[in-house]
Design an enzyme around this catalytic site. Structure first.
Site, short mmCIF file in Angstrom:
data_model
loop_
_atom_site.label_atom_id
_atom_site.label_comp_id
_atom_site.label_asym_id
_atom_site.label_seq_id
_atom_site.Cartn_x
_atom_site.Cartn_y
_atom_site.Cartn_z
N ARG A 59 13.84 7.74 -12.02
CA ARG A 59 13.49 6.35 -11.85
C ARG A 59 12.11 6.09 -12.48
O ARG A 59 11.38 7.05 -12.75
CB ARG A 59 12.96 6.28 -10.20
N SER A 62 -3.29 7.00 3.71
CA SER A 62 -1.66 7.37 3.77
C SER A 62 -1.32 8.79 3.12
O SER A 62 -0.14 8.98 2.90
CB SER A 62 -0.93 6.17 3.10
N ASP A 120 -2.78 4.68 -3.07
CA ASP A 120 -3.74 4.84 -2.01
C ASP A 120 -4.08 6.35 -2.00
O ASP A 120 -3.21 7.19 -2.07
CB ASP A 120 -3.19 4.54 -0.62
N ASP A 133 -0.09 5.54 9.63
CA ASP A 133 -1.24 6.44 8.69
C ASP A 133 -2.54 6.56 9.69
O ASP A 133 -2.49 6.60 10.65
CB ASP A 133 -1.77 5.46 7.67
N PRO A 188 5.11 -3.35 4.28
CA PRO A 188 5.41 -1.76 4.56
C PRO A 188 6.23 -1.22 3.60
O PRO A 188 6.62 0.11 3.41
CB PRO A 188 5.97 -1.52 5.97
N VAL A 239 0.90 -1.04 0.01
CA VAL A 239 0.13 0.22 -0.14
C VAL A 239 0.75 1.32 -0.14
O VAL A 239 1.75 1.39 0.88
CB VAL A 239 -0.90 0.21 1.35
N GLY A 250 -8.40 -5.13 9.03
CA GLY A 250 -7.55 -3.79 9.46
C GLY A 250 -7.52 -3.77 10.93
O GLY A 250 -8.81 -3.18 11.33
N PHE A 251 -6.81 -4.06 11.63
CA PHE A 251 -7.00 -3.98 13.19
C PHE A 251 -7.10 -2.58 13.53
O PHE A 251 -7.85 -2.27 14.68
CB PHE A 251 -5.66 -4.62 13.83
N LEU A 252 -6.36 -1.68 13.20
CA LEU A 252 -6.33 -0.34 13.76
C LEU A 252 -7.67 0.52 13.40
O LEU A 252 -8.42 0.59 14.41
CB LEU A 252 -5.19 0.54 13.11
N PHE A 297 7.87 6.72 -4.60
CA PHE A 297 7.33 5.83 -3.63
C PHE A 297 6.36 4.87 -4.45
O PHE A 297 6.27 3.58 -4.59
CB PHE A 297 6.80 6.20 -2.30
#
Length: 704
Positions: free
Chosen positions: A291, A254, A250, A613, A523, A118, A439-441, A126
C-alpha cells in the site's frame, strides 16, 4: 538494554540518534551538532517549567480535595464554589474580547468543513489508509455497511439486489446535493447534467464529472467497461466523495509507545508521510499487498485548464501532553543526575524537524501547501500550560530556522480547567491556533477526578445527559466563534466510537455540524465517506455566520458536578455498572500491555465493537475508583467484577493466536494486574490519567 549516545547534555538512545542523523537530518540543511546543542538547550529551559506546571496541577487538586472534604457531603452553592475556584487560581480572569490572528492556514482547516480521522502512528497500513481516505467510494460505503436500509449482501460474490439498492440510494444523495432542473438522477442518461445550481459543476477527468458543493468535491465515475457501469444507462460506475479532509497522525492516546523502539516507529511513519514515500506491506487473502500514498487527482476545468486536487488528507500530528516522560532520552542536570526527558518536548522537536521534509518540498508530495506544521497538543490544563506550548513552539522554530508561527497548534478542550478558561487558553496561543475540539471521554474522566472527594458520581450512562456536558459542548463552539475561529481554524467534535453501526451514525452524527462544528472525528475511512454527506446537508459556515454574537453559556452549568442525588442503587444495578466498567478496562488493557496495541475495535460487554483508546480507560477506571472511595461498592465486589469480566474478555479474544488469557492465572497476568491497579490506585493518579501505570506495566512486560 538500551544503548545511549551522548549528545550535548542529552543521553540519547543510540538507535534514536542514528535515526535522526541518518534518516531525518540529511537534506534539511541542519547540522547534527547544531541540532543536538539546540535541542539540549530547549530541554534544559523547558523541563523545569514543565515540572512546575505539573506541580501546580497537584496543588490545585489538593486544594479542591480539601474543600470537598470540609463540605462533607453538604450541598454546593454555585456562587461559593465559583468564588473558591477563582481564589485558588483554578479560574482566571476572562481576556478582553479578541480575535485570533493565525496566518498561513491550510484551506482544509480554515475554509472546508468535513470529517476528520484520528489514526495510531505506530501502524503504517492504518496511517496510509487514513491519508488516502481523502476520497472514498460511496457505493462501497453503502454496500458494506448497515447505512443502507436493505437486506445484507448474500455470500459468494456480488449481490445484484443489494447493488441495485446501493445505486438507488446514491442517486437519492445526488438528488439532494446536486439537484437537477427537472427529474431525478435516476433518469440521468449522460452528458453535461442540467443542474439547479450549475456553478457546482467544475470540471472533468476524461468522461468523469467533477462537482463541488459546500466546499467538498464529488466525482461521478463514468465507465462503460466497468461491471457496474456497463449496466447503468448513464454508465455511472461509482460516486466518489471527498471525505476525510484532515487526519490526525496520533502519537498519544491511540498508541502504546513507551520507549525509543516505539517512538522510532512513530517518527519513521511520520517521516514517510512528510516525504510521501511511506509504504506498507502485508498479507491479505494469501497474497502480498503493498500500500502506498495516493497521488494528487488531475482534472480539466471549464476553460480547458488543468485542475489538481489534493489526493491525500491534510495531516496534523498529535504530540504527547505535558505529563509523561520517556526513557528514549535523558537530560543531565547541573548536579550530574539524569532524568527522563518530557515526551511532549521531544515530540515537539522531532515531529517539527521531520515536517521540514514537507516544508522544503524534499519528497514527492506536499502535505501543507500553506507552509505550516500542524500539531495537536492534548491534555493541557488551563492557559499557563497553553502558554508554555506557545513558547516551546517558538523555541523549536528558532532551532529549525523557521518563521515565527510556522508551527500551528490544536488545543484539545478535554480537561475541566481548560473548558472553564477556554477563551484564556485560546488567547495564549492566538497567533498560531488552528483547532479546538471537545472530547467526551477524557473530559468526563477529568470531571470525575477533579471532584473525586465530593461525592459519588452518577452512573456512567447518565453522563451524556448531565448539565455540564451540554454546557461544555455549547460553550466550546460559542467561545470558538467569539474568538474568531470561523474561517481560520477548526471547531471540532468528538468520535463516533461504533464503526459497525453506520446507520446509527448517519442518524445521530449530523448533530455535530448542526452545532456549528466544522469537523468531527470518525473511526474509519468508510465512516468518513458517510459522514461527509452530513456536510452536504448542513452549510456549516453559513450556520456559523448565523451563530455569531450569540450569548456564551455561563459557567454555572459547566461547573455543576455530576454527583448522584440518590445512591440507593440495588445490588444488581451496582454489579452491572461495575461489570460494564471492568469489561471495558480489561478489553482495552490486555491488548495495550500484552501486544502494544493502543487503539483497536474492542468488543464491549454486549459484544458491540467500539473503537477504544486511553480516554475510554480513564473514564471507566475513575468511575470505579469514585464508587470505591464513597462506599458504593467494596473491594471484593470490584475484584469479583474484574475476575468475571476477565473470563468474558478471554472468550471474546479466543480467536486471536497472539492473545494471552487472564482469567486462569490473574495473579501472573500483567495485563490483569495493570487493570486492577487502574481502579485501586485510581484516586492517586495525576488527573486520573492512565498513562503512568500503563507505561510502567508495558515496560515491565517488555523487559521480561
Amino acid at each position: 538494554m538500551t544503548k545511549y549516545t551522548n549528545k550535548a547534555s542529552l543521553s540519547v538512545s543510540t538507535d534514536l540518534s542514528n535515526f535522526i542523523e541518518n534518516e531525518v537530518l540529511p537534506n534539511t540543511g541542519i547540522d547534527a551538532d547544531h541540532f543536538w546543542n539546540g535541542f539540549s538547550q530547549i530541554a534544559q529551559n523547558f523541563m523545569p517549567r514543565n515540572r512546575s506546571l505539573l506541580e501546580k496541577r497537584e496543588l490545585l487538586q489538593d486544594k479542591i480535595d480539601t474543600w470537598h472534604k470540609k463540605l462533607d457531603g453538604c450541598q454546593i452553592e454555585s456562587e461559593n464554589y465559583i468564588n473558591f475556584l477563582h481564589e485558588i487560581g483554578y479560574l482566571v480572569k476572562e481576556p478582553e474580547p479578541f480575535a485570533i490572528t493565525t496566518q498561513n492556514v491550510d484551506s482544509e482547516i480554515a475554509t472546508t468543513a468535513g470529517p476528520q480521522l484520528v489514526v495510531p502512528s505506530l501502524n503504517d497500513r492504518f496511517v496510509i489508509n487514513a491519508a488516502n481516505a481523502r476520497w472514498g467510494s460511496l457505493y462501497d460505503a453503502l454496500y458494506g455497511t448497515d447505512a443502507l436500509d436493505a437486506p445484507p449482501a448474500k455470500a459468494g460474490g456480488y449481490d445484484q439486489a443489494r447493488g441495485d439498492a446501493v445505486i438507488a440510494e446514491a442517486r437519492k444523495y445526488l438528488d439532494m446535493i446536486l439537484p437537477l432542473n427537472s427529474g431525478s438522477w435516476t433518469e440521468y442518461e449522460g452528458g453535461k447534467p442540467d443542474l439547479q445550481n450549475p456553478e457546482c459543476f467544475i470540471g472533468t477527468a476524461g468522461d468523469n464529472l467533477l462537482f463541488r458543493h459546500n466546499g467538498l468535491h464529488i466525482e461521478i465515475i463514468i465507465d462503460s467497461n466497468n461491471p457496474i457501469g456497463k449496466n447503468d444507462k448513464a454508465y455511472i460506475a461509482d460516486v466518489v466523495i471527498e471525505a476525510a479532509i484532515t487526519t490526525i497522525i496520533d502519537m498519544e492516546d491511540s498508541v502504546a509507545a513507551v520507549d525509543a523502539e516505539d517512538k522510532i516507529i512513530a517518527y519513521r511513519n511520520w517521516l514517510g508521510l512528510m516525504r510521501g514515500d511511506l509504504t506498507a506491506t502485508f498479507e491479505k487473502g494469501g497474497k502480498t499487498q503493498v500500500r502506498t500514498l495516493n497521488p494528487d487527482r488531475k482534472y480539466v476545468d471549464h476553460d480547458g485548464n488543468p485542475l489538481t486536487l489534493h489526493g491525500r488528507s491534510m495531516m496534523f500530528v498529535r504530540n504527547v501532553g505535558h505529563l509523561m516522560t520517556n526513557p528514549a532520552i535523558h537530560l543531565s542536570g547541573a548536579d550530574g543526575q539524569k532524568t527522563e526527558i518530557g515526551e511532549g518536548i521531544m515530540d515537539a522537536v522531532f515531529t517539527s524537524l521531520i515536517a521540514l521534509h514537507d516544508l522544503k518540498a524534499l519528497g514527492q508530495y506536499r502535505n501543507s501547501r500553506a507552509g505550516s506544521i500542524n500539531i495537536v497538543k492534548p491534555k493541557m490544563h488551563g492557559p499557563e500550560e497553553c502558554a508554555m506550548t506557545n513558547d516551546l513552539f517558538d523555541a523549536v522554530e528558532d532551532l529549525l530556522d523557521l518563521e515565527r508561527h510556522t508551527i500551528k497548534v490544536g488545543v484539545m478542550d478535554e480537561e475541566r480547567r481548560t473548558s472553564a478558561n477556554l477563551a484564556a487558553c485560546i488567547h495564549a496561543v492566538k497567533d498560531r491556533i488552528v483547532f479546538i475540539n471537545t472530547g467526551f471521554l477524557d473530559r468526563t474522566g477529568d470531571e470525575m477526578h477533579t471532584s473525586m472527594h465530593g461525592g459519588a458520581m452518577i452512573r456512567k450512562a447518565q453522563m451524556k445527559s448531565s448539565d455540564w456536558i451540554a454546557s461544555y459542548e455549547a460553550r466550546n463552539v460559542a467561545i470558538g466563534l467569539a474568538c474568531g475561529l470561523s474561517g481560520k481554524a477548526q471547531i471540532g467534535k468528538g468520535m463516533w466510537a461504533m464503526p459497525d453501526l453506520m446507520a446509527d451514525m448517519m442518524e445521530q452524527k449530523i448533530g455535530h455540524p448542526k452545532t456549528g462544528a466544522n469537523t468531527a472525528w470518525v473511526p474509519s475511512p468508510t465512516a468518513a465517506t458517510l459522514h461527509a454527506l452530513h456536510y452536504h446537508q448542513v452549510d456549516v459556515f453559513a450556520l456559523q455566520s448565523e451563530m455569531m454574537g450569540q450569548e456564551i453559556p455561563a459557567l454555572e452549568k459547566l461547573l455543576t458536578i455530576p454527583f448522584a442525588a440518590d445512591t440507593n442503587w440495588s445490588e444488581e444495578e451496582i454489579a452491572h455498572e461495575l461489570e460494564n466498567n471492568a469489561q471495558g478496562i480489561l478489553g482495552y488493557v490486555v491488548r495495550w500491555i500484552d501486544q502494544g496495541i493502543g487503539c483497536s475495535k474492542v468488543p464491549d460487554i454486549n459484544d458491540i465493537g467500539l473503537m477504544e483508546d486511553r480516554a475510554t480507560l480513564r473514564i471507566s477506571s475513575q468511575h470505579m475508583a469514585n464508587w470505591l472511595l464513597h462506599g458504593i461498592c467494596t473491594e471484593q465486589q470490584v475484584d469479583a467484577a474484574l475476575l468475571k469480566m476477565a473470563a468474558k474478555v478471554d472468550a471474546q479474544n479466543a480467536g486471536d493466536p497472539l492473545y494471552t488469557p487472564m482469567a486462569n492465572d490473574p495473579q501472573n497476568s500483567m495485563a490483569f494486574q495493570a487493570a486492577r491497579d487502574l481502579v485501586f490506585k485510581g484516586t492517586a493518579q495525576p488527573s486520573g490519567y492512565t498513562e503512568p501505570l500503563l507505561h510502567a506495566w508495558r515496560l515491565k512486560l517488555k523487559a521480561s
